[in-house]
Design a protein around this motif. Structure first.
Motif, PDB file in Angstrom:
ATOM      1  N   ARG A   1      19.051  48.084  45.092  1.00 54.63           N
ATOM      2  CA  ARG A   1      19.622  48.342  43.764  1.00 54.63           C
ATOM      3  C   ARG A   1      20.956  47.622  43.583  1.00 54.63           C
ATOM      4  O   ARG A   1      21.250  47.064  42.515  1.00 54.63           O
ATOM      5  CB  ARG A   1      19.768  49.845  43.568  1.00 54.63           C
ATOM      6  CG  ARG A   1      20.226  50.245  42.170  1.00 54.63           C
ATOM      7  CD  ARG A   1      20.093  51.755  41.952  1.00 54.63           C
ATOM      8  NE  ARG A   1      20.854  52.520  42.922  1.00 54.63           N
ATOM      9  CZ  ARG A   1      20.294  53.214  43.936  1.00 54.63           C
ATOM     10  NH1 ARG A   1      18.975  53.226  44.091  1.00 54.63           N
ATOM     11  NH2 ARG A   1      21.039  53.890  44.790  1.00 54.63           N
ATOM     12  N   HIS A   2      21.775  47.628  44.629  1.00 56.07           N
ATOM     13  CA  HIS A   2      23.066  46.929  44.553  1.00 56.07           C
ATOM     14  C   HIS A   2      22.873  45.422  44.390  1.00 56.07           C
ATOM     15  O   HIS A   2      23.583  44.772  43.607  1.00 56.07           O
ATOM     16  CB  HIS A   2      23.872  47.229  45.812  1.00 56.07           C
ATOM     17  CG  HIS A   2      25.082  46.354  45.959  1.00 56.07           C
ATOM     18  ND1 HIS A   2      26.150  46.378  45.096  1.00 56.07           N
ATOM     19  CD2 HIS A   2      25.371  45.375  46.879  1.00 56.07           C
ATOM     20  CE1 HIS A   2      27.057  45.496  45.457  1.00 56.07           C
ATOM     21  NE2 HIS A   2      26.609  44.874  46.541  1.00 56.07           N
ATOM     22  N   LEU A   3      21.869  44.852  45.104  1.00 52.33           N
ATOM     23  CA  LEU A   3      21.617  43.417  44.981  1.00 52.33           C
ATOM     24  C   LEU A   3      21.140  43.059  43.574  1.00 52.33           C
ATOM     25  O   LEU A   3      21.577  42.041  42.999  1.00 52.33           O
ATOM     26  CB  LEU A   3      20.573  42.999  46.016  1.00 52.33           C
ATOM     27  CG  LEU A   3      20.207  41.516  46.045  1.00 52.33           C
ATOM     28  CD1 LEU A   3      21.434  40.662  46.353  1.00 52.33           C
ATOM     29  CD2 LEU A   3      19.100  41.261  47.069  1.00 52.33           C
ATOM     30  N   GLN A   4      20.287  43.898  42.986  1.00 59.59           N
ATOM     31  CA  GLN A   4      19.819  43.636  41.634  1.00 59.59           C
ATOM     32  C   GLN A   4      20.962  43.742  40.624  1.00 59.59           C
ATOM     33  O   GLN A   4      21.078  42.901  39.705  1.00 59.59           O
ATOM     34  CB  GLN A   4      18.702  44.626  41.277  1.00 59.59           C
ATOM     35  CG  GLN A   4      18.070  44.398  39.923  1.00 59.59           C
ATOM     36  CD  GLN A   4      17.339  43.071  39.841  1.00 59.59           C
ATOM     37  OE1 GLN A   4      16.798  42.596  40.845  1.00 59.59           O
ATOM     38  NE2 GLN A   4      17.320  42.464  38.665  1.00 59.59           N
ATOM     39  N   GLU A   5      21.819  44.728  40.772  1.00 61.01           N
ATOM     40  CA  GLU A   5      22.963  44.864  39.865  1.00 61.01           C
ATOM     41  C   GLU A   5      23.923  43.686  40.010  1.00 61.01           C
ATOM     42  O   GLU A   5      24.490  43.200  39.010  1.00 61.01           O
ATOM     43  CB  GLU A   5      23.684  46.183  40.142  1.00 61.01           C
ATOM     44  CG  GLU A   5      22.887  47.418  39.758  1.00 61.01           C
ATOM     45  CD  GLU A   5      23.597  48.699  40.152  1.00 61.01           C
ATOM     46  OE1 GLU A   5      24.669  48.585  40.822  1.00 61.01           O
ATOM     47  OE2 GLU A   5      23.102  49.785  39.811  1.00 61.01           O
ATOM     48  N   HIS A   6      24.092  43.214  41.239  1.00 62.00           N
ATOM     49  CA  HIS A   6      24.993  42.070  41.438  1.00 62.00           C
ATOM     50  C   HIS A   6      24.411  40.808  40.798  1.00 62.00           C
ATOM     51  O   HIS A   6      25.151  40.010  40.189  1.00 62.00           O
ATOM     52  CB  HIS A   6      25.224  41.839  42.926  1.00 62.00           C
ATOM     53  CG  HIS A   6      26.015  40.604  43.222  1.00 62.00           C
ATOM     54  ND1 HIS A   6      27.367  40.502  42.957  1.00 62.00           N
ATOM     55  CD2 HIS A   6      25.631  39.386  43.729  1.00 62.00           C
ATOM     56  CE1 HIS A   6      27.801  39.302  43.281  1.00 62.00           C
ATOM     57  NE2 HIS A   6      26.768  38.599  43.770  1.00 62.00           N
TER      58      HIS A   6
ATOM     59  N   ASN B   1      22.451  40.698  38.165  1.00 66.74           N
ATOM     60  CA  ASN B   1      22.624  40.832  36.713  1.00 66.74           C
ATOM     61  C   ASN B   1      24.063  40.537  36.295  1.00 66.74           C
ATOM     62  O   ASN B   1      24.311  39.856  35.291  1.00 66.74           O
ATOM     63  CB  ASN B   1      22.223  42.238  36.274  1.00 66.74           C
ATOM     64  CG  ASN B   1      20.741  42.499  36.475  1.00 66.74           C
ATOM     65  OD1 ASN B   1      19.943  41.576  36.562  1.00 66.74           O
ATOM     66  ND2 ASN B   1      20.365  43.778  36.566  1.00 66.74           N
ATOM     67  N   ALA B   2      25.021  41.057  37.082  1.00 61.58           N
ATOM     68  CA  ALA B   2      26.430  40.822  36.759  1.00 61.58           C
ATOM     69  C   ALA B   2      26.787  39.344  36.918  1.00 61.58           C
ATOM     70  O   ALA B   2      27.524  38.772  36.106  1.00 61.58           O
ATOM     71  CB  ALA B   2      27.320  41.684  37.644  1.00 61.58           C
ATOM     72  N   GLU B   3      26.241  38.699  37.952  1.00 61.99           N
ATOM     73  CA  GLU B   3      26.521  37.280  38.165  1.00 61.99           C
ATOM     74  C   GLU B   3      25.966  36.426  37.032  1.00 61.99           C
ATOM     75  O   GLU B   3      26.630  35.489  36.554  1.00 61.99           O
ATOM     76  CB  GLU B   3      25.918  36.848  39.505  1.00 61.99           C
ATOM     77  CG  GLU B   3      26.221  35.406  39.868  1.00 61.99           C
ATOM     78  CD  GLU B   3      25.656  35.042  41.229  1.00 61.99           C
ATOM     79  OE1 GLU B   3      25.877  33.884  41.656  1.00 61.99           O
ATOM     80  OE2 GLU B   3      24.991  35.889  41.847  1.00 61.99           O
ATOM     81  N   GLU B   4      24.761  36.760  36.569  1.00 62.58           N
ATOM     82  CA  GLU B   4      24.180  36.017  35.447  1.00 62.58           C
ATOM     83  C   GLU B   4      24.992  36.212  34.177  1.00 62.58           C
ATOM     84  O   GLU B   4      25.223  35.257  33.414  1.00 62.58           O
ATOM     85  CB  GLU B   4      22.738  36.462  35.238  1.00 62.58           C
ATOM     86  CG  GLU B   4      22.023  35.695  34.143  1.00 62.58           C
ATOM     87  CD  GLU B   4      20.587  36.152  33.959  1.00 62.58           C
ATOM     88  OE1 GLU B   4      19.922  35.621  33.044  1.00 62.58           O
ATOM     89  OE2 GLU B   4      20.146  37.039  34.713  1.00 62.58           O
ATOM     90  N   ALA B   5      25.467  37.427  33.931  1.00 63.57           N
ATOM     91  CA  ALA B   5      26.269  37.689  32.738  1.00 63.57           C
ATOM     92  C   ALA B   5      27.600  36.943  32.793  1.00 63.57           C
ATOM     93  O   ALA B   5      28.033  36.349  31.790  1.00 63.57           O
ATOM     94  CB  ALA B   5      26.498  39.190  32.587  1.00 63.57           C
ATOM     95  N   ILE B   6      28.241  36.938  33.964  1.00 62.23           N
ATOM     96  CA  ILE B   6      29.518  36.236  34.100  1.00 62.23           C
ATOM     97  C   ILE B   6      29.336  34.737  33.927  1.00 62.23           C
ATOM     98  O   ILE B   6      30.147  34.050  33.278  1.00 62.23           O
ATOM     99  CB  ILE B   6      30.155  36.566  35.458  1.00 62.23           C
ATOM    100  CG1 ILE B   6      30.589  38.032  35.508  1.00 62.23           C
ATOM    101  CG2 ILE B   6      31.354  35.672  35.717  1.00 62.23           C
ATOM    102  CD1 ILE B   6      31.647  38.397  34.512  1.00 62.23           C
ATOM    103  N   ASN B   7      28.260  34.193  34.475  1.00 58.25           N
ATOM    104  CA  ASN B   7      28.002  32.754  34.324  1.00 58.25           C
ATOM    105  C   ASN B   7      27.788  32.381  32.862  1.00 58.25           C
ATOM    106  O   ASN B   7      28.208  31.310  32.411  1.00 58.25           O
ATOM    107  CB  ASN B   7      26.793  32.350  35.158  1.00 58.25           C
ATOM    108  CG  ASN B   7      27.109  32.326  36.646  1.00 58.25           C
ATOM    109  OD1 ASN B   7      28.230  32.060  37.043  1.00 58.25           O
ATOM    110  ND2 ASN B   7      26.100  32.606  37.471  1.00 58.25           N
TER     111      ASN B   7
END
Length: 304
Positions: free
Chosen positions: A153-158, A160-166
């Motif tokens: 779950r933490h890897l999936q959230e990370h 998603n956050a990385e894609e949003a920041i990019n």
């Protein structure tokens, strides 16, 4: 042969009036016009009703327009265009064009909000490690299945956050001010003397005069060069390209037309100063070649 005497006939048909007018007096009282001024209202009226004169006027106008077009093409061929630049790689990057379709554009690698790719990756890795779930120190009571689900779950959230920041920091999602700020940074890094002094030779020295006073040694530069003439000319070129691209679709924008004229003449004065100061040396040649500018950008009178 007896001489002839010219005289008016004494006997004339009676028309109700006893006054007889001579031809000389009639001509003096009603003079006829022999010439009409070309630009007068009477000449325009005659031309409007005379098809031959109208055809002549159209031929003269067509010949004048064609001659003006030929002269403009000859001037543009000899001097170039005062606004547009040649399609050099630097100019294509300022315009947002991609020189090679197979290779990604170098402008895509630059990020918005003063973020560098290396700094972004370090920040994302730090946030991933900081938010990672903690393991149970007591391994006897720990549940491996729950820890595995939490890690996934933490890897999936990370991700998603990385894609949003990019997406947020991509310059393609920014506005015109963000893109112009990146163009200005590119001009500073390309033409700043803190970088060009390492590659370009100095300008040719003038004749040394023995009686001249020696100038003091200049203080070495600290930090980036943002105020030299070549950097300012490059920044003005980036703004000129941006405005000319806008005016191609908005030709009735009179305010920005005036702004474009002001920027072009300001760049002309800057280029003249740089040419006089550098004596046409390597720094001047590097600037004109990289920006794709012709002689029309600094020579003569610019009419737009």
């Amino acid at each position: 042969m007896p001489p002839r005497f010219l005289f008016q006939p004494a006997f004339k048909a009676f028309t109700g009036s006893s006054y007889v007018q001579s031809p000389v007096v009639a001509l003096s009282l009603n003079p006829s016009k022999t010439s009409i001024r070309a630009g007068s209202a009477e000449a325009r009226e005659r031309r409007r009703h005379d098809p031959f004169l109208m055809a002549q006027a159209r031929q003269r106008k067509a010949a004048n327009l064609s001659r003006r077009q030929v002269l403009a093409e000859e001037r543009e061929t000899s001097l170039g265009h005062p606004v547009e630049s040649a399609p050099t790689p630097f100019v294509q990057e300022l315009k947002g064009e991609q020189p090679d379709p197979q290779s990604p554009s170098s402008s895509d690698a630059r990020l918005n909000y003063f973020v560098s790719p290396e700094g972004l990756q370090e920040a994302l890795q730090y946030s991933k490690n900081l938010a990672s779930p903690l393991e149970n120190p007591d391994r006897n009571t720990a549940d491996p299945q729950l820890e595995k689900e939490a890690a996934e779950r933490h890897l999936q959230e990370h991700q998603n956050a990385e894609e949003a920041i990019n997406r947020i920091v991509q310059i393609s999602n920014g506005n015109a001010q963000d893109r112009m700020r990146l163009h200005i940074q590119k001009c500073i890094e390309t033409f700043g003397r803190h970088n060009t002094d390492k590659t370009l030779p100095p300008k040719p020295k003038g004749e040394q005069i023995q009686s001249a006073t020696e100038l003091p040694v200049k203080t070495p530069r600290v930090g980036r060069d943002t105020g030299s003439a070549e950097v300012q000319a490059a920044i003005l070129t980036a703004k000129i390209l941006n405005l000319s691209k806008h005016l191609q679709t908005s030709n009735k924008d009179k305010h920005n037309k005036r702004n474009l004229m002001v920027l072009v003449h300001k760049r002309q004065k800057m280029l003249r100063y740089l040419r006089r100061k550098e004596r046409g040396g390597p720094r001047w040649q590097h600037l004109m070649k990289t920006l794709g500018l012709s002689d029309a950008a600094w020579k003569g009178e610019i009419s737009m």
